[in-house]
Scaffold this active site. Structure first.
Site, PDB file in Angstrom:
ATOM      1  N   LYS A   1       0.830  -1.209   0.000  1.00  0.00           N
ATOM      2  CA  LYS A   1       0.000   0.000   0.000  1.00  0.00           C
ATOM      3  C   LYS A   1       0.867   1.262   0.000  1.00  0.00           C
ATOM      4  CE  LYS A   1      -2.165  -1.305   3.717  1.00  0.00           C
ATOM      5  NZ  LYS A   1      -1.580  -2.639   3.856  1.00  0.00           N
TER       6      LYS A   1
ATOM      7  N   ARG B   1     -10.527 -10.791 -15.324  1.00  0.00           N
ATOM      8  CA  ARG B   1     -10.019 -10.045 -16.476  1.00  0.00           C
ATOM      9  C   ARG B   1     -11.006  -8.964 -16.904  1.00  0.00           C
ATOM     10  NH1 ARG B   1      -7.813 -13.568 -21.277  1.00  0.00           N
ATOM     11  NH2 ARG B   1      -7.301 -11.497 -21.998  1.00  0.00           N
TER      12      ARG B   1
ATOM     13  N   GLU C   1       5.887   4.740   5.518  1.00  0.00           N
ATOM     14  CA  GLU C   1       6.910   3.712   5.688  1.00  0.00           C
ATOM     15  C   GLU C   1       7.404   3.262   4.326  1.00  0.00           C
ATOM     16  OE1 GLU C   1       7.633  -0.860   7.221  1.00  0.00           O
ATOM     17  OE2 GLU C   1       5.679   0.065   7.524  1.00  0.00           O
TER      18      GLU C   1
END
Length: 164
Positions: free
Chosen positions: A40, A119, A88
């Site tokens: 993330k 897909r 971070e």
């Protein structure tokens, strides 16, 4: 008032705390969700860097923990004071980045296993609801950083049409 009561009062005022990363690219607020160690922060930092290289505005709102709340039919993201302007960078540590205190969230990127991503996703898979606010949603592969960036940029820099 006990410390726990104080914390709950602050959280109630700021919104529901979730494990996610929030940023703004251009005029679009983005919430990135996924389990720990799925990238993330890395995806957010890369999106910010690429936007800056293109001459576009981009800033972090919150990394790792985001307060979300509905206000006037929009989802608002904000950051706990203790981590404002910090992200971070795995393998390096905590880095300082340009940040905003709050943002309107327009879309959600969900980091998921490639085999979980269709897909050609059906319409209902392209939205989600947080705090009673319906948002555009895009699944991105957690194992393929480049594909995740391409999908994120496609969503950010186009105007997807969703019937909701």
């Amino acid at each position: 008032m006990t410390t726990l009561d104080q914390k709950q009062s602050v959280q109630a005022a700021e919104g529901q705390a979730i494990h996610a990363t929030c940023l703004v690219v251009g005029t679009k607020g983005i919430l990135i969700r996924g389990p720990s160690a799925t990238g993330k922060s890395a995806l957010a930092l890369e999106l910010i860097q690429r936007a800056h290289l293109k001459g576009s505005f981009a800033a972090l709102v919150a990394d790792d923990r985001v307060y979300i709340a509905e206000k006037n039919g929009r989802l608002i993201g904000s950051c706990p004071n203790s981590i404002k302007g910090k992200a971070e960078l795995r393998g390096f540590g905590i880095v300082e980045v340009p940040y905003l205190d709050t943002a309107i969230i327009h879309m959600v990127l969900d980091l998921e296993a490639r085999e979980e991503i269709d897909r050609l996703p059906e319409e209902q898979a392209l939205t989600c609801e947080l705090c009673s606010v319906k948002l555009i949603r895009q699944q991105v592969p957690k194992e393929d950083h480049l594909a995740a960036l391409r999908l994120a940029n496609a969503l950010i820099f186009t105007n997807p049409v969703h019937n909701y």
